[in-house]
Design a protein around this motif. Structure first.
Motif, short mmCIF file in Angstrom:
data_model
loop_
_atom_site.label_atom_id
_atom_site.label_comp_id
_atom_site.label_asym_id
_atom_site.label_seq_id
_atom_site.Cartn_x
_atom_site.Cartn_y
_atom_site.Cartn_z
N ALA A 120 0.84 -1.21 0.00
CA ALA A 120 0.00 0.00 0.00
C ALA A 120 0.87 1.26 0.00
O ALA A 120 0.58 2.22 -0.72
CB ALA A 120 -0.93 -0.01 1.21
N PHE A 121 1.96 1.28 0.79
CA PHE A 121 2.87 2.42 0.79
C PHE A 121 3.54 2.58 -0.56
O PHE A 121 3.69 3.68 -1.08
CB PHE A 121 3.93 2.28 1.90
N ARG A 122 3.97 1.47 -1.14
CA ARG A 122 4.62 1.50 -2.45
C ARG A 122 3.65 2.02 -3.51
O ARG A 122 4.01 2.83 -4.37
CB ARG A 122 5.13 0.11 -2.83
N LEU A 123 2.40 1.59 -3.45
CA LEU A 123 1.38 2.04 -4.40
C LEU A 123 1.11 3.53 -4.25
O LEU A 123 0.98 4.26 -5.25
CB LEU A 123 0.09 1.24 -4.20
N ARG A 127 1.71 6.32 -7.15
CA ARG A 127 0.63 7.20 -7.62
C ARG A 127 1.05 8.68 -7.53
O ARG A 127 0.76 9.46 -8.42
CB ARG A 127 -0.62 6.97 -6.78
N THR A 128 1.76 9.03 -6.45
CA THR A 128 2.25 10.41 -6.31
C THR A 128 3.23 10.73 -7.43
O THR A 128 3.17 11.80 -8.05
CB THR A 128 2.92 10.60 -4.94
N LYS A 129 4.14 9.82 -7.71
CA LYS A 129 5.13 10.01 -8.77
C LYS A 129 4.45 10.10 -10.14
O LYS A 129 4.83 10.92 -10.98
CB LYS A 129 6.14 8.85 -8.75
N GLN A 130 3.41 9.28 -10.35
CA GLN A 130 2.69 9.30 -11.61
C GLN A 130 1.98 10.64 -11.82
O GLN A 130 2.00 11.20 -12.91
CB GLN A 130 1.66 8.17 -11.66
#
Length: 186
Positions: A120-123, A127-130
């Motif tokens: 969940a943290f990685r996702l 998403r923030t980077k995207q």
């Protein structure tokens, strides 16, 4: 389970009417036939002297002299039906197995929850980077569109000292085709 010993001269009865279940019905039949005490799964053989006369459905047993009967009874050991041996499984290995299974289940759930939280943290980071990359791409496309527009190109050309051409020049090629070339600026 009923164990009965018969004298050698006593005729054996067929089991046509006997119950095969060996359960309560058999115990009732035995109880009706004799005064044998029945205690749970165990039954004691009745004393020879206390038996009742045979019912009408059995063949008659010839009577013997009481002295002869006593001698025979003293020679025979008294028979008893023993209850089945109790089944005792060792409890320690079973308890250990259950504890190991419970511990493995708890550890498995903890590992699974840790992995889910980690993903969940990685996702969230992806998403923030995207979203940042999407904004950068939109900004770069806008900048490129502005730089390719005719107004921007004309302004840059003027800064470099270029002037617009007023009349085009035509060149005649040897094959007869005509090529249009811009004329010098003024």
């Amino acid at each position: 389970m009923n164990v009965t010993t018969l004298p050698a001269d006593r005729p054996r009865r067929s089991q046509q009417g006997a119950s095969r279940s060996g359960g309560r019905t058999t115990a009732r039949q035995v109880d009706e036939r004799s005064d044998a005490p029945i205690d749970g799964a165990t039954a004691l053989q009745p004393d020879r002297g206390t038996t009742q006369p045979a019912p009408q459905d059995r063949p008659a047993i010839p009577r013997r002299a009481p002295q002869e009967k006593k001698v025979r009874d003293e020679q025979r050991p008294r028979l008893r039906v023993a209850p089945p041996a109790p089944v005792t499984a060792p409890r320690a290995p079973f308890v250990a197995l259950v504890l190991v299974l419970v511990l493995l289940g708890v550890i498995g759930i903890l590992v699974l929850n840790t992995r889910i939280a980690e993903n969940a943290f990685r996702l969230d980071a992806l998403r923030t980077k995207q979203s940042t990359l999407d904004r950068d791409e939109a900004r770069l496309r806008s900048d490129l569109a502005d730089k390719e527009s005719p107004v921007t190109l004309a302004a840059r050309a003027k800064r470099l000292g270029l002037v617009p051409s007023r009349t085009p020049a035509y060149l005649q090629l040897p094959d007869g085709s005509r090529l249009e070339m811009p004329g010098p600026g003024k």
